[in-house]
Design an enzyme around this catalytic site. Sequence first.
Site, PDB file in Angstrom:
ATOM      1  N   ASP A  74       0.902  -4.428   5.729  1.00  0.00           N
ATOM      2  CA  ASP A  74      -0.239  -3.849   5.028  1.00  0.00           C
ATOM      3  C   ASP A  74      -0.123  -3.849   3.504  1.00  0.00           C
ATOM      4  O   ASP A  74      -0.954  -4.407   2.799  1.00  0.00           O
ATOM      5  CB  ASP A  74      -0.459  -2.415   5.513  1.00  0.00           C
ATOM      6  CG  ASP A  74      -0.586  -2.324   7.011  1.00  0.00           C
ATOM      7  OD1 ASP A  74      -0.325  -3.322   7.692  1.00  0.00           O
ATOM      8  OD2 ASP A  74      -0.942  -1.255   7.524  1.00  0.00           O
ATOM      9  N   GLU A 119       9.539   3.713  14.032  1.00  0.00           N
ATOM     10  CA  GLU A 119       8.707   2.588  13.610  1.00  0.00           C
ATOM     11  C   GLU A 119       9.447   1.723  12.592  1.00  0.00           C
ATOM     12  O   GLU A 119       9.348   0.492  12.629  1.00  0.00           O
ATOM     13  CB  GLU A 119       7.410   3.119  13.000  1.00  0.00           C
ATOM     14  CG  GLU A 119       6.426   2.052  12.587  1.00  0.00           C
ATOM     15  CD  GLU A 119       5.145   2.647  12.019  1.00  0.00           C
ATOM     16  OE1 GLU A 119       4.229   1.862  11.718  1.00  0.00           O
ATOM     17  OE2 GLU A 119       5.052   3.884  11.866  1.00  0.00           O
TER      18      GLU A 119
END
Length: 798
Positions: free
Chosen positions: A571, A768
């Site tokens: 991102d 994550e």
Amino acid sequence: MRILLWLLLTLLPLVYSNFVNNTENLLWGAYRPNLYFGLRPRLPQSLMTGLMWFGTQNFQSIAKARHACDQGDGLDSYTWTHFDPRQGGVQILQDSQNNVEITTELLKVPGGSHGGGWVARIKGAPINPMYPSRISTIFYLGLEGLGGVDMVTDESENGIDGPVEFSGTTPDLGDFTIRIVDAPDNEAVTTGPHSEAFEERLGKTHLAGLRLPPGQLWTAKDHIIQSIVDRASPIVEKYRAAEQAPDPSFILQLPDDILTASNLFAVQKSFEGEFQFDVFFESASANQTFDASTIDKGIAAIVASFDSRFEETFPIPSSYASNDVARLKSFSKAITSNLFGGIGYFYGTSIVDKGFAYEWDQDDEIDDEDDGQNGARLTEPRALLTATPSRSFFPRGFYWDEGFHLLHIGAWDPELSLEILKDWIKLIDDNGWVAREQILGEEARSRVPAQFQTQVPTFANPPTLTMAVTAIIKRFNAAHDGPSAADLGMDYGIGGQMPLVGNPEYSAALDRAAVQSVLRDMYEPLKRHYEWFRRTQRGQIKQYGRRARSRAEGYRWRGRSEAHVLTSGMDDYPRGPPHAGELHLDLISWMGFFTRTMKDFAQFIDEEEDAASFAEIELAIINNIDDLHWDEESEMYCDVGIDSDDESTHICHAGYVSFFPFMLSLLPPDSPHLGLILDMLRDPEQLWSEYGIRSLSKSHPEFGQGENYWKGPIWVQINYMVLGALHNTYAREEGPFQERAREMYEELRRNVVNNVFKEYQRTGYVWEQYDALTGEGRRSHPFTGWTSLITLILAEKY
């Protein structure tokens, strides 16, 4: 004996003998992974179940009732320790706030013509026996669509002693019964202030039957809790002035009201100390009756077979140095099981806006069908079986993640990975597009911020589904060449290799033909998807006088904003300013990998003309990676942008993007650039750390800045790609850097595995991402999507 017999049969290597049709035992599953424990079949509108619990040590705990996986609940950990999607398994949930360890067990029992039956066991025990453990559990079942469910057990306004039974029927499940049965030693709180006023209701099972509107069964928790609160409120008010309040378990009870035509039934039990109850789902077509011994024997057999098969499928090589191999194996089993337990079935509409485009994308000439419907609109309902990245934070399908998930699932159960892949392929539309996030239905949308719910048909994502296709082809090419089932990850742990029926070579060929048939059905939609990528993500070459051997092979991610390229999957990774003339290194590398996959795919199904065409495109892409993206001054591969003079220029940010041609093995082992890539990779002042490869160079001015999502943190799936390239290509094939690649592989593998394992032991979760400087787990947890690739890294399956 009967249970052990059916279990043995389910362990046979069905992938060999019946590759295409062995899906009946995948009908039921823990396919509501967003819940701590939720079961449903792979049917759009059908029976669904869920588990809730709260502590009754005070009146406030009901406001924090556990149901949907939520990081805010603060559970110490929750993980399937053993789980096979075809058989069931064991999950342990540690909830120290309520001083309870809850174990959920699921046993699937094949039989009949409607997907078989199942048994679930829910049991609890105090985490700290020195303190009270008072828990109220609610198991609910609800039905949407055609059919109905009725309570067979006679109603009682003060609750029920003994088992509770329901019967139901649907067109897809046929007739069935559900029984909920207590263990004999359960105890409830029955004494305390004002206990005499509640005597008739204490120690009993309490119920509610509710009517929910169509499509609202996912809101069951809200309605069930409201039912308890509505009953409790006047009672609490009655004792407000009392010197001592009644025990919360006396008051926080379901009302024992069953509405006519209820489609949601909640069954509540309250316990003190250890407890256990079983839920039996019996399909009439199977003509089976279960009891406690069914799950006693069945779960023991599943655990034993899982352990044996895991040892064969994902062995830890003896050369891997570890101070605690037993714990490392348990950890590897748990993260694998939690990936499997995170597989969900989703059905519903999604939101699509066909007309949206950022200003730098608005001049694109994309020759796709346009129905003139601009603005966000709901699609027709779609169905999807998929793994999920995180049960707590991302409980839905993600294209970018799913290819990595399927590598792991396919190593254990190739046919299951194919079932999931087939569902994803079905989502490819007539233009060749598939949404990067599959947010199907209101329940899925309830977990997604509004600004991320809408999908746009010109936005892509890394085409990782091609990894699954490559893995399937490799696996069955290997099977055709004749290695053992264990070599292929298909030894189902029954103590030896099963002989193929008849002549082994002939049977293997039949299996190959069966796989070719299944894959051929996928070929055209995947080819359409490939062509969509080439058409919609194409970049500009000749417009800026760029010199390249191919005038066609340059690519740009559509859908980027000023600060993010969400479509790339990375991102906030640094890029140049948004411009229609950009070219993105990671995307052209993915297209090289996609093209190579399509070439192999075409060869596998004997489409030789297509294979030759793909080979030409592959060579053109590899040439253009060098021609367009190598920067001599910075000695790295870079994005390409447009400067203030409207001239083409390299945009160089040392990090994950820089390594995509290497990670996807698009560079030959004798590439003149390989040594420089390995130098940068191994430099501790840039990307190398004792925890894994950082996403952005430590020396970069943006390292650790802003959102710090892809600006330094360590991601396991990218490290897996680096390790795979080293192991399968650069350390294996002869070249000037072969020995160096071997050394880097061994050290990086230890670093990544040891850090993820260390953090799991410290926190109870896999994460994550991991901190670039300390290695500590960061952001979503548990994240047993691609972080579970640690199991494949340990077993060296790339």
